[in-house]
Design a protein around this motif. Structure first.
Motif, PDB file in Angstrom:
ATOM      1  N   SER A   8       0.691  -1.185  -0.090  1.00  0.00           N
ATOM      2  CA  SER A   8      -0.114  -0.031   0.018  1.00  0.00           C
ATOM      3  C   SER A   8       0.861   1.309  -0.085  1.00  0.00           C
ATOM      4  CB  SER A   8      -0.921   0.065   1.170  1.00  0.00           C
ATOM      5  OG  SER A   8       0.059   0.134   2.420  1.00  0.00           O
ATOM      6  N   GLU A   9       0.338   2.296  -0.298  1.00  0.00           N
ATOM      7  CA  GLU A   9       0.871   3.591   0.017  1.00  0.00           C
ATOM      8  C   GLU A   9       1.629   3.916   1.319  1.00  0.00           C
ATOM      9  OE1 GLU A   9      -1.352   7.247  -1.786  1.00  0.00           O
ATOM     10  OE2 GLU A   9      -2.372   5.580  -2.759  1.00  0.00           O
ATOM     11  N   GLY A  59       2.208  10.579   5.400  1.00  0.00           N
ATOM     12  CA  GLY A  59       2.065  10.595   3.859  1.00  0.00           C
ATOM     13  C   GLY A  59       2.989  11.964   3.375  1.00  0.00           C
ATOM     14  N   SER A 133       0.399  13.343  -1.590  1.00  0.00           N
ATOM     15  CA  SER A 133      -0.769  13.069  -2.481  1.00  0.00           C
ATOM     16  C   SER A 133      -1.617  14.222  -2.728  1.00  0.00           C
ATOM     17  CB  SER A 133      -1.842  12.272  -1.509  1.00  0.00           C
ATOM     18  OG  SER A 133      -2.374  12.871  -0.504  1.00  0.00           O
ATOM     19  N   ILE A 223       2.213   0.243  -7.105  1.00  0.00           N
ATOM     20  CA  ILE A 223       1.976   1.376  -6.101  1.00  0.00           C
ATOM     21  C   ILE A 223       2.841   2.603  -6.288  1.00  0.00           C
ATOM     22  CG2 ILE A 223       2.675   1.700  -3.682  1.00  0.00           C
ATOM     23  CD1 ILE A 223       1.428  -1.113  -3.269  1.00  0.00           C
ATOM     24  N   TYR A 226       1.864   4.560  -9.297  1.00  0.00           N
ATOM     25  CA  TYR A 226       0.657   5.406  -9.071  1.00  0.00           C
ATOM     26  C   TYR A 226       1.119   6.816  -8.034  1.00  0.00           C
ATOM     27  CZ  TYR A 226      -3.410   7.377  -6.730  1.00  0.00           C
ATOM     28  OH  TYR A 226      -4.491   8.217  -6.335  1.00  0.00           O
ATOM     29  N   MET A 227       2.201   6.708  -7.451  1.00  0.00           N
ATOM     30  CA  MET A 227       2.726   7.842  -6.542  1.00  0.00           C
ATOM     31  C   MET A 227       3.436   8.734  -7.481  1.00  0.00           C
ATOM     32  SD  MET A 227       3.588   5.648  -3.073  1.00  0.00           S
ATOM     33  CE  MET A 227       4.008   7.172  -2.044  1.00  0.00           C
ATOM     34  N   TYR A 231       1.260  11.841  -7.171  1.00  0.00           N
ATOM     35  CA  TYR A 231       1.737  12.817  -6.202  1.00  0.00           C
ATOM     36  C   TYR A 231       2.213  14.070  -6.697  1.00  0.00           C
ATOM     37  CZ  TYR A 231       1.148   9.558  -2.104  1.00  0.00           C
ATOM     38  OH  TYR A 231       0.461   8.497  -1.366  1.00  0.00           O
TER      39      TYR A 231
END
Length: 264
Positions: A8-9, A59, A133, A223, A226-227, A231
């Motif tokens: 996961s993030e 985060g 994020s 993952i 995606y970041m 982000y």
């Protein structure tokens, strides 16, 4: 060191926190570097370790930081630099480009990047640079309205979409020193133009030095992809260096805004 598998993030957040805290990851391996920081943390990072660990867990993935310093002697064992008999200053902040003063200033990096390594020196403004994020960015934009020009910011995504309250071309000095018989030395600035060039490298490191360690289509790689894609890279500078840094309160306000119950 960066995890056999990312789930996961939040598992990425934990690796950043382990790096700052100097703790082993869940497999028991100490995280001694990150793609953006290829050397051990500098001593002055200990001045902010607790705060940095907390925001990374939430985060706010810090890759560069410095505390604010107001008139410390140039001989200070942690933040000093330059000739004897001087005084150094620094704003709290992140994202710097250093002038070539290597003969006078030791290379004491806080959170280093591979090619544009920051040389930390006194007088310092508080400075932070981090990935986070889009949800955090929206909250951050709301919170920053309460701080006016005390906090300068640059917020950019991988596409180059840039949000800032700073002059598009004007650098912001965040480290300077005063020495006997010398002009004021400004070895470190936040440069908007340099930041936009650095952004390309900073985002690329998600893929080139991390995601490609995992198989294509694996959860870990997806993952990190995606970041990379979603982000933002953010830098914040607290311009009021004589006061305690407000940047930690800014980030606490972001956390509160995101977690407060919605009004009926």
């Amino acid at each position: 060191m960066w995890g056999e598998e990312l789930t996961s993030e939040e598992s990425v957040f934990e690796l950043f926190r382990c790096y700052i805290a100097g703790e082993p990851n869940k497999e028991g391996h100490k995280v001694t570097c990150l793609p953006w920081n290829d050397e051990p943390l500098a001593p002055e990072t200990n001045l902010m370790k607790e705060e940095l660990a907390k925001v990374n867990r939430r985060g706010i993935l810090t890759i560069n930081s410095q505390p604010n310093i107001n008139g410390k002697p140039s001989t200070d064992p942690i933040v000093g630099w330059g000739p004897d008999g001087g005084y150094v200053f620094q704003k709290v902040g992140f994202e710097e480009a250093a002038a070539d003063v290597s003969e006078e200033v030791p290379s004491a990096d806080v959170e280093q990047r591979p090619s544009r390594k920051m040389q930390v020196r006194p007088n310092w403004q508080a400075y932070l640079e981090f990935f986070t994020s889009s949800e955090n960015v929206r909250a951050l934009q709301t919170v920053l309205k309460n701080y006016g020009q005390r906090v300068n910011y640059h917020i950019v995504n991988v596409k180059g979409e840039n949000i800032t309250n700073a002059h598009e071309m004007q650098p912001n000095a965040v480290t300077w020193g005063i020495f006997p018989g010398r002009e004021i030395i400004q070895p470190t600035v936040v440069d908007p133009v340099s930041f936009m060039y650095w952004k390309d490298e900073a985002f690329a490191l998600w893929i080139e030095q991390w995601a490609k360690l995992y198989e294509e289509e694996s959860p870990s790689r997806m993952i990190l992809q995606y970041m990379h894609d979603n982000y933002y890279l953010v830098n914040l500078v607290d311009n009021d260096f004589p006061l305690d840094s407000c940047l930690w309160q800014v980030l606490e306000d972001v956390h509160t805004l995101l977690n407060c119950p919605a009004e009926p």
